[in-house]
Scaffold this motif. Structure first.
Motif, PDB file in Angstrom:
ATOM      1  N   MET A 122      -3.386 -16.946 -18.657  1.00 41.67           N
ATOM      2  CA  MET A 122      -2.637 -16.535 -17.599  1.00 41.67           C
ATOM      3  C   MET A 122      -3.236 -16.102 -16.503  1.00 41.67           C
ATOM      4  N   ARG A 123      -2.155 -16.834 -15.460  1.00 43.91           N
ATOM      5  CA  ARG A 123      -2.506 -17.166 -14.026  1.00 43.91           C
ATOM      6  C   ARG A 123      -1.598 -16.006 -12.487  1.00 43.91           C
ATOM      7  N   PRO A 124      -1.895 -14.474 -13.037  1.00 43.56           N
ATOM      8  CA  PRO A 124      -1.580 -13.811 -12.601  1.00 43.56           C
ATOM      9  C   PRO A 124      -1.241 -13.807 -11.505  1.00 43.56           C
ATOM     10  N   LEU A 125      -2.054 -14.224 -10.047  1.00 42.73           N
ATOM     11  CA  LEU A 125      -1.508 -14.478  -8.876  1.00 42.73           C
ATOM     12  C   LEU A 125      -1.533 -15.965  -8.094  1.00 42.73           C
ATOM     13  N   ARG A 126       0.397 -16.143  -7.748  1.00 41.32           N
ATOM     14  CA  ARG A 126       0.400 -17.727  -8.013  1.00 41.32           C
ATOM     15  C   ARG A 126       0.993 -17.822  -6.145  1.00 41.32           C
ATOM     16  N   GLN A 127       2.135 -18.944  -5.507  1.00 42.54           N
ATOM     17  CA  GLN A 127       1.995 -19.201  -4.533  1.00 42.54           C
ATOM     18  C   GLN A 127       3.172 -18.316  -3.831  1.00 42.54           C
ATOM     19  N   SER A 128       3.654 -17.196  -4.959  1.00 40.96           N
ATOM     20  CA  SER A 128       4.617 -16.627  -3.748  1.00 40.96           C
ATOM     21  C   SER A 128       3.875 -15.498  -3.655  1.00 40.96           C
ATOM     22  N   VAL A 129       2.640 -14.669  -4.561  1.00 41.12           N
ATOM     23  CA  VAL A 129       1.434 -14.436  -3.857  1.00 41.12           C
ATOM     24  C   VAL A 129       1.531 -14.094  -2.736  1.00 41.12           C
ATOM     25  N   TRP A 130       0.508 -15.354  -2.124  1.00 41.63           N
ATOM     26  CA  TRP A 130      -0.325 -16.292  -1.240  1.00 41.63           C
ATOM     27  C   TRP A 130       0.647 -15.595   0.022  1.00 41.63           C
ATOM     28  N   ASN A 184       2.032  -9.543 -10.483  1.00 36.66           N
ATOM     29  CA  ASN A 184       0.909 -10.116 -11.085  1.00 36.66           C
ATOM     30  C   ASN A 184       0.936  -9.125 -12.001  1.00 36.66           C
ATOM     31  N   ARG A 185       1.250  -7.760 -11.839  1.00 34.32           N
ATOM     32  CA  ARG A 185       1.122  -6.463 -12.772  1.00 34.32           C
ATOM     33  C   ARG A 185       1.752  -6.682 -14.095  1.00 34.32           C
ATOM     34  N   VAL A 186       3.090  -7.403 -14.186  1.00 30.12           N
ATOM     35  CA  VAL A 186       3.285  -8.203 -15.543  1.00 30.12           C
ATOM     36  C   VAL A 186       2.175  -9.350 -15.955  1.00 30.12           C
ATOM     37  N   GLY A 187       2.448  -9.500 -15.274  1.00 31.25           N
ATOM     38  CA  GLY A 187       1.314 -10.932 -15.877  1.00 31.25           C
ATOM     39  C   GLY A 187      -0.214 -10.133 -16.895  1.00 31.25           C
ATOM     40  N   VAL A 188      -1.207  -8.910 -16.320  1.00 36.99           N
ATOM     41  CA  VAL A 188      -1.820  -8.403 -16.463  1.00 36.99           C
ATOM     42  C   VAL A 188      -1.286  -7.340 -17.954  1.00 36.99           C
ATOM     43  N   HIS A 189       0.097  -6.895 -17.792  1.00 38.10           N
ATOM     44  CA  HIS A 189       0.900  -5.813 -18.998  1.00 38.10           C
ATOM     45  C   HIS A 189       0.532  -6.941 -19.822  1.00 38.10           C
ATOM     46  N   TYR A 190       0.894  -7.821 -19.996  1.00 38.95           N
ATOM     47  CA  TYR A 190       0.848  -8.575 -21.224  1.00 38.95           C
ATOM     48  C   TYR A 190      -0.702  -9.465 -21.710  1.00 38.95           C
ATOM     49  N   ALA A 247      -2.182  -6.241 -22.826  1.00 37.55           N
ATOM     50  CA  ALA A 247      -1.857  -5.792 -24.726  1.00 37.55           C
ATOM     51  C   ALA A 247      -1.886  -7.254 -25.801  1.00 37.55           C
ATOM     52  N   GLY A 248      -2.522  -8.017 -25.454  1.00 39.09           N
ATOM     53  CA  GLY A 248      -2.289  -9.569 -26.048  1.00 39.09           C
ATOM     54  C   GLY A 248      -1.553  -9.716 -26.429  1.00 39.09           C
ATOM     55  N   SER A 249      -0.670 -10.210 -25.911  1.00 36.08           N
ATOM     56  CA  SER A 249       0.463 -10.075 -26.454  1.00 36.08           C
ATOM     57  C   SER A 249       1.406 -11.875 -26.069  1.00 36.08           C
ATOM     58  N   MET A 250       2.295 -12.535 -26.397  1.00 33.83           N
ATOM     59  CA  MET A 250       2.688 -13.698 -25.118  1.00 33.83           C
ATOM     60  C   MET A 250       3.850 -13.146 -24.439  1.00 33.83           C
ATOM     61  N   ALA A 251       3.607 -13.255 -22.829  1.00 37.00           N
ATOM     62  CA  ALA A 251       4.091 -12.714 -22.189  1.00 37.00           C
ATOM     63  C   ALA A 251       6.052 -13.047 -22.245  1.00 37.00           C
ATOM     64  N   THR A 252       6.535 -12.394 -22.264  1.00 38.03           N
ATOM     65  CA  THR A 252       7.961 -12.531 -22.650  1.00 38.03           C
ATOM     66  C   THR A 252       8.708 -12.680 -21.197  1.00 38.03           C
TER      67      THR A 252
END
Length: 295
Positions: A1-9, A205-211, A214-219
């Motif tokens: 998972m990469r919580p922060l990407r281009q939209s974040v910076w 970012n929080r969506v990435g952290v959520h999954y 939870a230890g689950s694949m991001a949907t």
């Protein structure tokens, strides 16, 4: 998972965000819609999230319409969007926020409301009738990524909870997007407001952290496309002070700004992952230095 990407910076970049601050703060006209939940739990959550977004907007704008549950039928949505466009003036930003369940059958996106569901084609037609040049759509629903090609226009920013129509599980994006409007942690440039792009970055970012937690694949994978969305969505109770104009803080800020410029100039010679990781580190440190948290 990469919580922060281009939209974040992009949201983190203080000088860029500050240069646009206030340009759209008082002239954002919005329609916020909570669709059907299908269960008491979803119904309550969607309506709470929609109220939170509308309340944040109402602190900055006198033209915010909120439709919940039974009020949010297809014809009512169309009428309210038309009325919003009719009230708009040159320079305004028109904002549509959809919160709820969406579906995609490989041909049509549908937003779940009482009665006939509005399709992606309906939304495109209604939005294309808006007269203003700045438009923002936040489709915080499952399968909302299917709207990206349908709604793409040069003057329109489209934020979706998913990157495609195939991501059709119930989404958590709306929960975090709404939460951003009352969380000082979302105010990346520390100006006391949460902009649309800051809210998106926070939610992404929080969506990435959520999954990951939870230890689950991001949907779901949130996606933002189109012009930078600098519209302010909420005012925080208190804005943290920036670092003083002189002394060690100012010196460190100058060093970080120079390092960021050097990194950006060297972008083509670096691989994408290391570039964004280093940019993220520098931008976060810069945000802290501007707030006054300098070691």
């Amino acid at each position: 998972m990469r919580p922060l990407r281009q939209s974040v910076w992009l949201a983190l970049w203080p000088a860029m965000v500050l240069s646009a601050a206030g340009a759209v703060a008082a002239d954002t006209r919005a329609l916020v819609v909570a669709g059907l939940g299908g269960s008491d739990a979803y119904e309550s959550a969607f309506q709470h999230q929609a109220r939170t977004v509308a309340d944040g907007l109402r602190a900055l704008s006198g033209d915010v319409t909120l439709l919940l549950g039974g009020m949010a039928g297809r014809d009512r949505c169309a009428d309210e969007l038309a009325a919003l466009g009719a009230r708009a003036e040159a320079g305004d930003t028109l904002l549509l926020v959809l919160i709820g369940h969406g579906s995609y059958d490989d041909r049509h996106y549908r937003f779940n409301v009482p009665g006939p569901d509005p399709t992606g084609e309906d939304l495109a037609r209604w939005l294309d009738a808006w007269p203003v040049q700045r438009q923002l759509v936040v489709a915080a629903t499952s399968a909302s990524g299917a709207l990206q090609p349908l709604l793409a226009q040069p003057q329109r920013t489209v934020m979706t909870a998913t990157r495609s129509g195939a991501e059709n599980n119930a989404s958590v994006f709306a929960e975090h997007f709404a939460a951003a409007l009352a969380d000082s942690g979302a105010d990346l440039d520390k100006d006391g407001y949460v902009s649309a792009e800051e809210a998106f970055a926070y939610a992404e970012n929080r969506v990435g952290v959520h999954y990951a937690t939870a230890g689950s694949m991001a949907t779901e994978h949130p996606l933002s496309a189109g012009p930078r969305a600098t519209a302010r969505l909420a005012r925080l109770d208190a804005a943290p002070a920036f670092a003083a104009g002189g002394g060690a803080g100012a010196g460190r800020i100058a060093e970080l700004q120079a390092a960021i410029e050097a990194l950006r100039a060297d972008k083509d010679s670096r691989d994408s992952d290391s570039y964004y990781a280093e940019l993220q580190r520098l931008l976060i440190e810069l945000a802290l230095a501007r707030r006054g948290d300098v070691p």
